[in-house]
Motif scaffolding. Sequence first.
Motif, PDB file in Angstrom:
ATOM      1  N   TRP A  92      26.421  48.996-100.425  1.00  0.00           N
ATOM      2  CA  TRP A  92      25.286  48.678-101.295  1.00  0.00           C
ATOM      3  C   TRP A  92      24.774  49.914-102.015  1.00  0.00           C
ATOM      4  O   TRP A  92      24.442  49.869-103.208  1.00  0.00           O
ATOM      5  CB  TRP A  92      24.178  48.020-100.482  1.00  0.00           C
ATOM      6  CG  TRP A  92      22.983  47.594-101.291  1.00  0.00           C
ATOM      7  CD1 TRP A  92      21.718  48.083-101.207  1.00  0.00           C
ATOM      8  CD2 TRP A  92      22.942  46.591-102.327  1.00  0.00           C
ATOM      9  NE1 TRP A  92      20.888  47.449-102.102  1.00  0.00           N
ATOM     10  CE2 TRP A  92      21.613  46.521-102.799  1.00  0.00           C
ATOM     11  CE3 TRP A  92      23.902  45.745-102.874  1.00  0.00           C
ATOM     12  CZ2 TRP A  92      21.222  45.651-103.805  1.00  0.00           C
ATOM     13  CZ3 TRP A  92      23.501  44.872-103.886  1.00  0.00           C
ATOM     14  CH2 TRP A  92      22.180  44.834-104.333  1.00  0.00           C
ATOM     15  N   ASN A  93      24.712  51.041-101.307  1.00  0.00           N
ATOM     16  CA  ASN A  93      24.257  52.286-101.931  1.00  0.00           C
ATOM     17  C   ASN A  93      25.151  52.687-103.096  1.00  0.00           C
ATOM     18  O   ASN A  93      24.679  53.086-104.164  1.00  0.00           O
ATOM     19  CB  ASN A  93      24.240  53.417-100.893  1.00  0.00           C
ATOM     20  CG  ASN A  93      22.880  53.612-100.272  1.00  0.00           C
ATOM     21  OD1 ASN A  93      21.954  52.855-100.538  1.00  0.00           O
ATOM     22  ND2 ASN A  93      22.742  54.608 -99.431  1.00  0.00           N
ATOM     23  N   THR A  96      24.644  50.267-106.131  1.00  0.00           N
ATOM     24  CA  THR A  96      23.407  50.481-106.887  1.00  0.00           C
ATOM     25  C   THR A  96      23.420  51.837-107.592  1.00  0.00           C
ATOM     26  O   THR A  96      22.854  51.990-108.674  1.00  0.00           O
ATOM     27  CB  THR A  96      22.167  50.368-105.978  1.00  0.00           C
ATOM     28  OG1 THR A  96      22.326  51.213-104.832  1.00  0.00           O
ATOM     29  CG2 THR A  96      21.985  48.932-105.516  1.00  0.00           C
ATOM     30  N   SER A 103      17.612  51.731-105.733  1.00  0.00           N
ATOM     31  CA  SER A 103      17.348  50.836-104.602  1.00  0.00           C
ATOM     32  C   SER A 103      17.038  51.670-103.365  1.00  0.00           C
ATOM     33  O   SER A 103      17.134  52.890-103.386  1.00  0.00           O
ATOM     34  CB  SER A 103      18.563  49.936-104.340  1.00  0.00           C
ATOM     35  OG  SER A 103      19.649  50.722-103.903  1.00  0.00           O
ATOM     36  N   SER A 104      16.716  50.999-102.279  1.00  0.00           N
ATOM     37  CA  SER A 104      16.313  51.697-101.060  1.00  0.00           C
ATOM     38  C   SER A 104      17.484  51.877-100.100  1.00  0.00           C
ATOM     39  O   SER A 104      18.002  50.907 -99.553  1.00  0.00           O
ATOM     40  CB  SER A 104      15.204  50.909-100.355  1.00  0.00           C
ATOM     41  OG  SER A 104      14.981  51.440 -99.071  1.00  0.00           O
ATOM     42  N   SER A 105      17.884  53.128 -99.876  1.00  0.00           N
ATOM     43  CA  SER A 105      18.901  53.422 -98.868  1.00  0.00           C
ATOM     44  C   SER A 105      18.402  53.055 -97.479  1.00  0.00           C
ATOM     45  O   SER A 105      19.162  52.581 -96.628  1.00  0.00           O
ATOM     46  CB  SER A 105      19.267  54.917 -98.900  1.00  0.00           C
ATOM     47  OG  SER A 105      19.754  55.287-100.161  1.00  0.00           O
ATOM     48  N   ALA A 108      18.505  49.336 -96.994  1.00  0.00           N
ATOM     49  CA  ALA A 108      19.913  48.936 -96.944  1.00  0.00           C
ATOM     50  C   ALA A 108      20.449  49.126 -95.532  1.00  0.00           C
ATOM     51  O   ALA A 108      21.132  48.252 -94.981  1.00  0.00           O
ATOM     52  CB  ALA A 108      20.728  49.749 -97.945  1.00  0.00           C
ATOM     53  N   SER A 276      10.602  53.140 -97.807  1.00  0.00           N
ATOM     54  CA  SER A 276      11.549  53.504 -98.862  1.00  0.00           C
ATOM     55  C   SER A 276      10.923  54.567 -99.750  1.00  0.00           C
ATOM     56  O   SER A 276       9.946  54.305-100.454  1.00  0.00           O
ATOM     57  CB  SER A 276      11.905  52.278 -99.698  1.00  0.00           C
ATOM     58  OG  SER A 276      12.606  52.684-100.857  1.00  0.00           O
ATOM     59  N   ALA A 308      16.378  45.127-107.861  1.00  0.00           N
ATOM     60  CA  ALA A 308      17.186  45.808-106.838  1.00  0.00           C
ATOM     61  C   ALA A 308      16.448  45.834-105.512  1.00  0.00           C
ATOM     62  O   ALA A 308      17.053  45.673-104.449  1.00  0.00           O
ATOM     63  CB  ALA A 308      17.513  47.233-107.291  1.00  0.00           C
ATOM     64  N   TRP A 309      15.127  46.044-105.550  1.00  0.00           N
ATOM     65  CA  TRP A 309      14.338  46.020-104.318  1.00  0.00           C
ATOM     66  C   TRP A 309      14.458  44.666-103.630  1.00  0.00           C
ATOM     67  O   TRP A 309      14.698  44.573-102.431  1.00  0.00           O
ATOM     68  CB  TRP A 309      12.866  46.257-104.624  1.00  0.00           C
ATOM     69  CG  TRP A 309      12.508  47.579-105.193  1.00  0.00           C
ATOM     70  CD1 TRP A 309      13.332  48.645-105.430  1.00  0.00           C
ATOM     71  CD2 TRP A 309      11.207  47.989-105.623  1.00  0.00           C
ATOM     72  NE1 TRP A 309      12.642  49.675-105.984  1.00  0.00           N
ATOM     73  CE2 TRP A 309      11.328  49.313-106.111  1.00  0.00           C
ATOM     74  CE3 TRP A 309       9.968  47.382-105.649  1.00  0.00           C
ATOM     75  CZ2 TRP A 309      10.245  50.023-106.617  1.00  0.00           C
ATOM     76  CZ3 TRP A 309       8.888  48.084-106.144  1.00  0.00           C
ATOM     77  CH2 TRP A 309       9.030  49.394-106.620  1.00  0.00           C
ATOM     78  N   THR A 312      17.969  43.796-102.104  1.00  0.00           N
ATOM     79  CA  THR A 312      18.491  44.644-101.029  1.00  0.00           C
ATOM     80  C   THR A 312      18.458  43.941 -99.674  1.00  0.00           C
ATOM     81  O   THR A 312      19.438  43.990 -98.923  1.00  0.00           O
ATOM     82  CB  THR A 312      17.697  45.968-100.952  1.00  0.00           C
ATOM     83  OG1 THR A 312      17.960  46.731-102.133  1.00  0.00           O
ATOM     84  CG2 THR A 312      18.111  46.797 -99.737  1.00  0.00           C
ATOM     85  N   CYS A 316      22.004  42.880 -97.983  1.00  0.00           N
ATOM     86  CA  CYS A 316      22.439  43.752 -96.886  1.00  0.00           C
ATOM     87  C   CYS A 316      22.509  43.009 -95.549  1.00  0.00           C
ATOM     88  O   CYS A 316      23.358  43.323 -94.716  1.00  0.00           O
ATOM     89  CB  CYS A 316      21.533  44.983 -96.785  1.00  0.00           C
ATOM     90  SG  CYS A 316      21.831  46.137 -98.148  1.00  0.00           S
TER      91      CYS A 316
END
Length: 331
Positions: A92-93, A96, A103-105, A108, A276, A308-309, A312, A316
């Motif tokens: 996912w990382n 994006t 987005s938030s690692s 994720a 995040s 994207a937020w 996620t 995920c």
Amino acid sequence: MEPALIGLIVVVALALAFDFINGFHDTANAIATSVATKVLTPTQAIAMAAILNVVGALTGTAVAKTISKDIVPQELATLELVGAALVSAITWNLFTWWKGLPSSSSHALIFSLVGAGVAAGGWDSIIRTGVEKTLKGLLYSPLLGFIVPIMLMAALSWLFLRRMRPRTVTRNFRWLQILSAAFMAFSHGGNDAQKTMGIITFALAAYSNTRIDIVPQWVILACAVAMGLGTATGGWRIIKTMGFKVVDLKPVDGFVAETSAALIIEGASRLGIPVSTTHTISSSIMGVGTTKGFKKVKWQVAGRIVQAWVFTIPVCIALGWACYRVAELFT
């Protein structure tokens, strides 16, 4: 070498790879505004962020303990589960990053772990309080990230800015923004690197089949260095989105956005809440933008970030579940 040890080495390598990718994926969190306002050159900004990410990562383990103990019970930990969560989060990382979406690692990784945990033991295997803590961080950090900079900008305007010439404001806040960018990089390392510390500790518990309550020192150091190296490579796609495409920034705007976001992230780190950093700084930039006028924010770009937020979490969870099912086929 025994198969279990090989599996542990592979999982630790995956975790450090995730940490490295997290670093370059989230470089924008610390430096996008200072690069956009030309307070620092890209090289200077990346070097400062890399060093302070490492320093921040060495300052605590409260978030790491949340990841290692409060999402999936350590008693249910397996190397397959951890590996599946990491593959999902890395996938996912990279997707994006390729799309240039901040987005938030963090989320994720956490929700990939939830998905893999569900595949391994069903929904009852997930620790509700830990997930609720994460969801509260997911909700409140961007909300505060939007509100706090509006309040801080209003206070600065009332106390100082209305009495100063625009040229004087820019000159003074160029220096202050260097400090706020440094604080942002420090807080980013303090929250984000701890997630990888937690997942490696979780893997160690799976390998040793014992509960581990203290993050080993070598794990802390390895994660700090991996994140610093990742940050040093930069993440220009996302830097361009956050620094140049959401709102036109001046040094005072960058100072307010970075200071607000860093205070929120640092507070969350001390409380053990995995927030995040991406959501927080993105919403802070939007908050600063609204102080210039609602139309000054490029809401179409902001909308892509919010999408994207939103995606996620379900993506995920599904990816983590699927990766675990695939891992089962090979074990």
